[in-house]
Enzyme design. Sequence first.
Site, PDB file in Angstrom:
ATOM      1  N   LYS A 125       0.812  -1.214   0.000  1.00  0.00           N
ATOM      2  CA  LYS A 125       0.000   0.000   0.000  1.00  0.00           C
ATOM      3  C   LYS A 125       0.850   1.271   0.000  1.00  0.00           C
ATOM      4  O   LYS A 125       0.341   2.355  -0.268  1.00  0.00           O
ATOM      5  CB  LYS A 125      -0.973   0.006   1.186  1.00  0.00           C
ATOM      6  CG  LYS A 125      -0.344   0.031   2.551  1.00  0.00           C
ATOM      7  CD  LYS A 125      -1.427   0.026   3.630  1.00  0.00           C
ATOM      8  CE  LYS A 125      -0.837   0.102   5.025  1.00  0.00           C
ATOM      9  NZ  LYS A 125      -1.888   0.123   6.055  1.00  0.00           N
ATOM     10  N   ASP A 126       2.161   1.149   0.292  1.00  0.00           N
ATOM     11  CA  ASP A 126       3.053   2.309   0.265  1.00  0.00           C
ATOM     12  C   ASP A 126       3.658   2.565  -1.111  1.00  0.00           C
ATOM     13  O   ASP A 126       4.263   3.620  -1.341  1.00  0.00           O
ATOM     14  CB  ASP A 126       4.207   2.129   1.265  1.00  0.00           C
ATOM     15  CG  ASP A 126       3.760   2.217   2.713  1.00  0.00           C
ATOM     16  OD1 ASP A 126       2.713   2.834   2.964  1.00  0.00           O
ATOM     17  OD2 ASP A 126       4.456   1.648   3.581  1.00  0.00           O
ATOM     18  N   ARG A 136      -8.561   7.867   3.881  1.00  0.00           N
ATOM     19  CA  ARG A 136      -9.483   6.794   3.483  1.00  0.00           C
ATOM     20  C   ARG A 136     -10.345   6.351   4.662  1.00  0.00           C
ATOM     21  O   ARG A 136     -11.577   6.243   4.541  1.00  0.00           O
ATOM     22  CB  ARG A 136      -8.658   5.602   2.952  1.00  0.00           C
ATOM     23  CG  ARG A 136      -9.449   4.314   2.756  1.00  0.00           C
ATOM     24  CD  ARG A 136      -8.524   3.159   2.426  1.00  0.00           C
ATOM     25  NE  ARG A 136      -7.589   2.840   3.494  1.00  0.00           N
ATOM     26  CZ  ARG A 136      -7.874   2.061   4.539  1.00  0.00           C
ATOM     27  NH1 ARG A 136      -9.089   1.528   4.659  1.00  0.00           N
ATOM     28  NH2 ARG A 136      -6.969   1.814   5.465  1.00  0.00           N
ATOM     29  N   ARG A 137      -9.701   6.108   5.799  1.00  0.00           N
ATOM     30  CA  ARG A 137     -10.455   5.682   6.982  1.00  0.00           C
ATOM     31  C   ARG A 137     -11.354   6.805   7.486  1.00  0.00           C
ATOM     32  O   ARG A 137     -12.505   6.569   7.851  1.00  0.00           O
ATOM     33  CB  ARG A 137      -9.490   5.244   8.091  1.00  0.00           C
ATOM     34  CG  ARG A 137      -8.729   3.972   7.761  1.00  0.00           C
ATOM     35  CD  ARG A 137      -7.693   3.666   8.827  1.00  0.00           C
ATOM     36  NE  ARG A 137      -6.935   2.458   8.514  1.00  0.00           N
ATOM     37  CZ  ARG A 137      -5.642   2.316   8.750  1.00  0.00           C
ATOM     38  NH1 ARG A 137      -4.952   3.300   9.305  1.00  0.00           N
ATOM     39  NH2 ARG A 137      -5.036   1.183   8.441  1.00  0.00           N
ATOM     40  N   ARG A 183       0.106   9.941  13.735  1.00  0.00           N
ATOM     41  CA  ARG A 183       1.213   9.475  12.899  1.00  0.00           C
ATOM     42  C   ARG A 183       2.152   8.636  13.733  1.00  0.00           C
ATOM     43  O   ARG A 183       2.060   8.595  14.946  1.00  0.00           O
ATOM     44  CB  ARG A 183       2.002  10.680  12.335  1.00  0.00           C
ATOM     45  CG  ARG A 183       1.318  11.488  11.239  1.00  0.00           C
ATOM     46  CD  ARG A 183       1.317  10.797   9.895  1.00  0.00           C
ATOM     47  NE  ARG A 183       2.589  10.187   9.541  1.00  0.00           N
ATOM     48  CZ  ARG A 183       3.627  10.851   9.044  1.00  0.00           C
ATOM     49  NH1 ARG A 183       3.567  12.150   8.860  1.00  0.00           N
ATOM     50  NH2 ARG A 183       4.736  10.204   8.732  1.00  0.00           N
ATOM     51  N   ARG A 243       2.028   4.576  17.941  1.00  0.00           N
ATOM     52  CA  ARG A 243       0.578   4.831  17.953  1.00  0.00           C
ATOM     53  C   ARG A 243      -0.080   4.226  19.188  1.00  0.00           C
ATOM     54  O   ARG A 243      -0.952   4.835  19.803  1.00  0.00           O
ATOM     55  CB  ARG A 243      -0.066   4.300  16.665  1.00  0.00           C
ATOM     56  CG  ARG A 243       0.379   5.075  15.432  1.00  0.00           C
ATOM     57  CD  ARG A 243      -0.431   4.717  14.209  1.00  0.00           C
ATOM     58  NE  ARG A 243       0.201   5.229  12.998  1.00  0.00           N
ATOM     59  CZ  ARG A 243      -0.432   5.475  11.871  1.00  0.00           C
ATOM     60  NH1 ARG A 243      -1.727   5.247  11.783  1.00  0.00           N
ATOM     61  NH2 ARG A 243       0.213   5.936  10.822  1.00  0.00           N
ATOM     62  N   CYS A 287      -3.241  13.584  -6.711  1.00  0.00           N
ATOM     63  CA  CYS A 287      -3.726  13.983  -5.389  1.00  0.00           C
ATOM     64  C   CYS A 287      -4.001  12.755  -4.530  1.00  0.00           C
ATOM     65  O   CYS A 287      -4.215  11.658  -5.044  1.00  0.00           O
ATOM     66  CB  CYS A 287      -5.027  14.776  -5.517  1.00  0.00           C
ATOM     67  SG  CYS A 287      -4.876  16.264  -6.502  1.00  0.00           S
TER      68      CYS A 287
END
Length: 310
Positions: free
Chosen positions: A82-83, A130-131, A148, A154, A241
């Site tokens: 996903k990165d 997204r979340r 972050r 976290r 974007c």
Amino acid sequence: MSKVVRLGTRGSELALWQTEWVKRRLQEKNPQIKFEIEIIKTTGDKILDSPLSKIGDKGLFTKELDISLLEDRTDLAVHSMKDVPTEFHPDLTIGAVTERWDVRDVLISRNGKGLDELPQGAVIATGSLRRRAQLMHYRPDLRIIDIRGNLNTRFRKFDEANWDAMILAAAGVERLKFDSRITQKIPVNIMFPAVGQGCFAVLAKKENKAILDMLQTIHRPAVASSVLAERAFLRTLEGGCQVPLGALGEIRDGKIYLQGCVASLDGKKYFRDAVVFPTDEPGAAGKELAGKLIKMGAGEILEEIRKASE
């Protein structure tokens, strides 16, 4: 091939876990080769005081690793899929897409309450647009704050704060043995995962045939087909974007079943749909789904985001 193969990675515990996983599997098949891990600090690791959406997320966690490959300081680079940006240096290629773990996001709740049980106005931490967008669509009363840092950071921030909950990727939480902290695995029909969530990508130079041949032992074609469809969906929509979207490709009955959504940041506009394509047409599946959502109205969301970023 050289008797030493160098694997580039970020230095977080999660990044090292996935690189060790790749190293172990390659070592099993190639006992005559010495595999060494090279830790490389990326821009995303250095800038921890700004939301990703403010600094742009393209290549934040991959650019320096790409450079190390191009300069032959490393032979391959291991990333969370996903990165990996949908476009990267033309001399590089994704040599392997690994098996895929749980794609879902999980809720870490202070009082053991699920998403539907959280009180009105509950505060939830997430670092993902997204979340945020999908949460706001499902529960517009929630208060979303930005977080972050790596997984350990976290959890520490969460334990020190008075937030009601935070959301993380299931695969990462389980890899680092934080399973006991999971309150709820959020169903995909409530929160679509990030493109490529749950698997790794291993990048190498296109000209390095020996490395690419070696990587075939950990490459999973069915996962790759699913993820390529998701990445085509993202590439068609993003336009430079960061767009609040989620997608999930799955192989069912020999075909790609691709579903996804686009949402406005406040969750008030939300479009979702699905398409079915042959497994050898992942790019067409992604483009078709993106086109359907644009026709439904997602184009307005994209335009608003582009204007806001100018």
